[in-house]
Scaffold this motif. Structure first.
Motif, PDB file in Angstrom:
ATOM      1  N   LEU A  94      64.769   5.185   6.142  1.00 40.31           N
ATOM      2  CA  LEU A  94      65.555   4.011   6.534  1.00 40.31           C
ATOM      3  C   LEU A  94      65.989   4.125   7.980  1.00 40.31           C
ATOM      4  O   LEU A  94      66.376   5.198   8.429  1.00 40.31           O
ATOM      5  N   GLY A  95      65.956   2.998   8.658  1.00 34.75           N
ATOM      6  CA  GLY A  95      66.513   2.979   9.991  1.00 34.75           C
ATOM      7  C   GLY A  95      67.318   1.712  10.178  1.00 34.75           C
ATOM      8  O   GLY A  95      67.228   0.784   9.366  1.00 34.75           O
ATOM      9  N   PHE A  96      68.180   1.676  11.197  1.00 37.53           N
ATOM     10  CA  PHE A  96      68.933   0.451  11.472  1.00 37.53           C
ATOM     11  C   PHE A  96      69.412   0.483  12.906  1.00 37.53           C
ATOM     12  O   PHE A  96      69.483   1.557  13.529  1.00 37.53           O
ATOM     13  N   ASP A  97      69.725  -0.672  13.421  1.00 37.67           N
ATOM     14  CA  ASP A  97      70.255  -0.772  14.779  1.00 37.67           C
ATOM     15  C   ASP A  97      71.758  -0.505  14.714  1.00 37.67           C
ATOM     16  O   ASP A  97      72.494  -1.279  14.111  1.00 37.67           O
ATOM     17  N   PRO A  98      72.225   0.583  15.340  1.00 41.33           N
ATOM     18  CA  PRO A  98      73.652   0.935  15.228  1.00 41.33           C
ATOM     19  C   PRO A  98      74.579  -0.211  15.634  1.00 41.33           C
ATOM     20  O   PRO A  98      75.663  -0.370  15.071  1.00 41.33           O
ATOM     21  N   ARG A  99      74.145  -1.055  16.588  1.00 37.91           N
ATOM     22  CA  ARG A  99      75.052  -2.102  17.093  1.00 37.91           C
ATOM     23  C   ARG A  99      75.307  -3.202  16.068  1.00 37.91           C
ATOM     24  O   ARG A  99      76.286  -3.920  16.139  1.00 37.91           O
ATOM     25  N   THR A 100      74.379  -3.372  15.108  1.00 36.86           N
ATOM     26  CA  THR A 100      74.590  -4.419  14.106  1.00 36.86           C
ATOM     27  C   THR A 100      75.183  -3.851  12.820  1.00 36.86           C
ATOM     28  O   THR A 100      75.434  -4.581  11.871  1.00 36.86           O
ATOM     29  N   ALA A 101      75.398  -2.546  12.782  1.00 31.67           N
ATOM     30  CA  ALA A 101      76.008  -1.948  11.593  1.00 31.67           C
ATOM     31  C   ALA A 101      77.521  -1.876  11.798  1.00 31.67           C
ATOM     32  O   ALA A 101      78.038  -2.180  12.880  1.00 31.67           O
ATOM     33  N   HIS A 102      78.235  -1.514  10.752  1.00 34.00           N
ATOM     34  CA  HIS A 102      79.689  -1.380  10.857  1.00 34.00           C
ATOM     35  C   HIS A 102      80.106  -0.175  10.059  1.00 34.00           C
ATOM     36  O   HIS A 102      79.541   0.099   9.009  1.00 34.00           O
ATOM     37  N   VAL A 103      81.096   0.540  10.587  1.00 32.25           N
ATOM     38  CA  VAL A 103      81.626   1.626   9.774  1.00 32.25           C
ATOM     39  C   VAL A 103      83.112   1.363   9.529  1.00 32.25           C
ATOM     40  O   VAL A 103      83.845   0.948  10.426  1.00 32.25           O
ATOM     41  N   PHE A 104      83.515   1.505   8.279  1.00 31.47           N
ATOM     42  CA  PHE A 104      84.910   1.265   7.881  1.00 31.47           C
ATOM     43  C   PHE A 104      85.534   2.583   7.466  1.00 31.47           C
ATOM     44  O   PHE A 104      84.911   3.375   6.763  1.00 31.47           O
ATOM     45  N   CYS A 105      86.727   2.841   7.952  1.00 34.31           N
ATOM     46  CA  CYS A 105      87.434   4.014   7.443  1.00 34.31           C
ATOM     47  C   CYS A 105      88.938   3.810   7.511  1.00 34.31           C
ATOM     48  O   CYS A 105      89.392   2.760   7.943  1.00 34.31           O
TER      49      CYS A 105
END
Ligand code: ATP
Ligand code: MG
Lengths: 266, 360
Positions: free
Chosen positions: B349-360
């Motif tokens: 799997l790959g993804f563009d980091p800029r279109t992902a989101h991380v919640f914490c």
């Protein structure tokens, strides 16, 4: 349905028989009285030797009977008005109110239905003696109101519980004040309940005899009381005609109920 | 600067110990279609009822064109409302129902008749004047309710799940009608639903309610592309979350480690409270790339293919990470990457980091 009438076979005739017997058991005394009221015999002989309208003529000729009937009607009408009015207010409190002891209060309002009437009559008689209300229309109305109100409250709370409060809220948002919304929307919508309450209240008072005997005076009698007192003096067939008229009026009222119910449904 | 048309300022409502809504603030433009979206019990109806005046807020204020509404009783607020339940007046005909608001305003017979006719045209129920509510379907009743609520030209129309009792097909049909009526009348609409599709289809903006607070307000695509909280991300559209470790962060974006050794830099970060270093990475199925072979240049995560479902123009690939978290991938039909793919295969799997989101 599990027990379908058409599929019962010969058992169905047993049911028909039981129904016929029950109907006869309920209706015969009334038919018997009606027959006697048209009979010519002074002594209420059955079957009547011949037919006459004499007892009805006597009934309508005697101002005491007419007055008793009028008194009955007047009291029943007043009881109806107060019973529906008070019942409506009480029902709003019981259905819409959010307070402690609401259920207990409702049970309390319904106690006259199960309390022996004679106990109530003695208590009211003693109480009214102090207030000087015995033998007055006010006394009659209050006494009958006590037994009529539970029916009223029951009929109106039922109707009000079946009415979605959101409909009234919608009327308020449409620009009707809360009171106007109740008059224009809620009351017409629970009209069948108000109508039942009115009929039950009227009939409760109209043929009530125990309380009426305690409340009555020689000059103020309802029709049932007059029938009762006349019965104890002499056994004239006028009593039979008075009773028949009483029943007839009740039947007419019930027919009106059936007609109006149909109107509410459509 | 002119004041916003409708302002909700810091509304809070307590029922005894239960707080139904808190700190709800919104600014609504004239003519806007704004939807309250949220699960059951999240406080949507409570907020609407406060606007209608059926409930008084414990704190906060509501301003219509700069003036507070709170001291105005419901029947003078000039607000229209369509309820979740059927609320037509049962003893009145359709025409009398629609004319009711005008009748209580003592309008003339002629004026009422003309308006009723116009409203029946608007909701496309010409010829139903003399019907009783009991003689109409649920959808027709709700359309009459809409006509009644609009007959006195209220500046604001509230709708509390008006279609939830209808079946799907009818619901979609009336959604269309409401959209059209909104455009024709230019009335400001506040609409409540717990159906995200309905919200996305109808609204200019959506306010997402969660446990009595508004998590985010925005257009459907803003909420989808830039969810402010994990709840919004989960509620709008399909989503999967992968647990990850936050290695470094500057408040705006974070560097995260996925699995044992894949380091992804510069993922937009949505931190709530404490500086925990465990996060959840949001992946949208159509944004995830699938590689048949481990890519050399960029990092990628090996996963096992569990299932392949052909859904017409799309193919849905269900996968699981080495540590057991599911990730869904959606690819267009005929995409190279799924040619000859079968269950049990390992892919990356790959993804563009800029279109992902991380919640914490
Ligand atoms: N009259 C009330 N008394 C006590 N608590 C209430 C009352 N009305 C609502 N609540 C509580 O307030 C919270 C929000 O309720 P509300 O009706 O606003 O939710 P909602 O978002 O409209 O949900 P739904 O989608 O189920 O209609 C809920 O937890 C509910 O239990
Ligand atoms: Mg609700």
């Amino acid at each position: 349905m599990l027990l379908h009438f058409e599929r019962l076979g010969s058992w169905k005739w047993v049911l028909v028989g039981i129904t016929a017997l029950t109907t006869a058991f309920l209706l015969l005394p009334i038919l018997f009285i009606a027959a006697l009221s048209f009979g010519s015999s002074q002594w209420l002989i059955f079957p009547p030797p011949s037919w006459t309208l004499r007892w009805y003529r006597e009934f309508f000729a005697d101002p005491r009977w007419i007055e008793a009937a009028w008194t009955s009607f007047k009291i029943a009408a007043l009881v109806t008005v107060f019973s529906v009015g008070i019942g409506l207010c009480a029902s709003f409190a019981l259905v819409r109110g959010r307070f402690k002891g609401r259920e207990a209060l409702k049970a309390l309002f319904l106690t006259p239905m199960i309390l022996p009437v004679v106990v109530l009559a003695v208590a009211l008689y003693a109480f009214f003696l102090r207030l000087g209300l015995n033998g007055t229309v006010t006394g009659f109305v209050i006494a009958h109101l006590v037994v009529a109100l539970p029916f009223s409250i029951l009929a109106i709370t039922n109707a009000l519980e079946g009415f979605d409060k959101s409909i009234e809220d919608a009327a308020v948002l449409c620009g009707a004040s809360p009171l106007e919304a109740k008059f224009r929307v809620t009351l017409p919508a629970i009209g069948h309940g108000l109508f039942s309450a009115a009929i039950f209240s009227f009939l409760t008072s109209w043929d009530e005899v125990v309380l009426a005997i305690f409340m009555a005076s020689p000059t103020l009698q309802t029709l049932p009381v007059r029938i009762w007192t006349t019965l104890r003096q002499d056994l004239t067939p006028v009593i039979a005609s008075a009773s028949t008229l009483l029943v007839l009026f009740t039947i007419l009222l019930m027919m009106l109920v059936a007609l109006v119910r149909k109107g509410f449904k459509s | 600067m002119t004041a916003p048309f409708l302002q909700i300022r810091g509304i809070r409502k307590d029922y005894g110990k239960v707080t139904a809504v808190q700190d709800v603030s919104l600014e609504i433009r004239r003519g806007e279609f704004l939807t309250f979206l949220g699960p059951s019990g999240s406080g949507k109806s409570t907020t609407l009822y406060i606007l209608a005046g059926f409930q008084d807020p414990t704190a906060g204020d509501i301003l219509l064109e700069g003036r507070s509404l709170l001291s105005t009783p419901s029947h003078l607020r000039q607000i229209g409302m369509v309820f979740q339940r059927y609320t037509l007046f049962p003893h009145l005909t359709v025409a009398e129902n629609i004319g009711f608001p005008l009748k209580v305003r003592r309008k003339s017979r002629a004026e009422i008749d003309a308006k009723v006719k116009q409203m029946l045209e608007l909701v496309r129920l010409e010829g139903f004047e003399d019907r009783r509510p009991s003689e109409m379907s649920g959808g027709q009743q709700q359309r009459v309710a809409l006509a009644r609520a609009l007959s006195y030209d209220p500046p604001v129309l509230l709708m509390d799940e008006p279609l939830s009792a209808l079946d799907k097909k009818l619901r979609e049909e009336i959604q269309h009608e409401i959209r059209r009526i909104h455009q024709e009348t230019e009335v400001t609409i506040l609409y409540v639903t717990h159906d995200q599709e309905e919200a996305l289809r109808m609204s200019d903006r959506i306010a997402v309610f969660s446990k009595g607070v508004i998590d985010q307000v925005g257009t459907g695509s803003e909420l989808y592309a830039e969810p402010a909280t994990r709840f919004v991300a989960e509620f709008i559209g399909d989503s999967d979350f992968l647990s990850c470790a936050v290695v470094a962060s500057n408040g705006q974006s974070a560097d995260i480690r996925l699995g044992d050794d894949w380091l992804v830099e510069g993922v937009p970060l949505h931190a709530r409270g404490g500086g925990r270093n465990e996060g959840a990475l949001l992946l949208r199925p159509e944004r995830v790339q699938l590689h048949r072979n481990q890519p050399a240049a960029t990092g990628a995560l090996p996963v096992r293919v569990d299932d392949l479902t052909f859904l017409g123009s799309n193919v849905h690939v269900a996968t699981t990470t080495g540590w057991g978290e599911p990730v869904a991938i959606r690819l267009p039909f005929g995409h190279d990457a799924i040619d000859g793919l079968s269950r049990g295969d390992t892919v990356w799997l790959g993804f563009d980091p800029r279109t992902a989101h991380v919640f914490c």
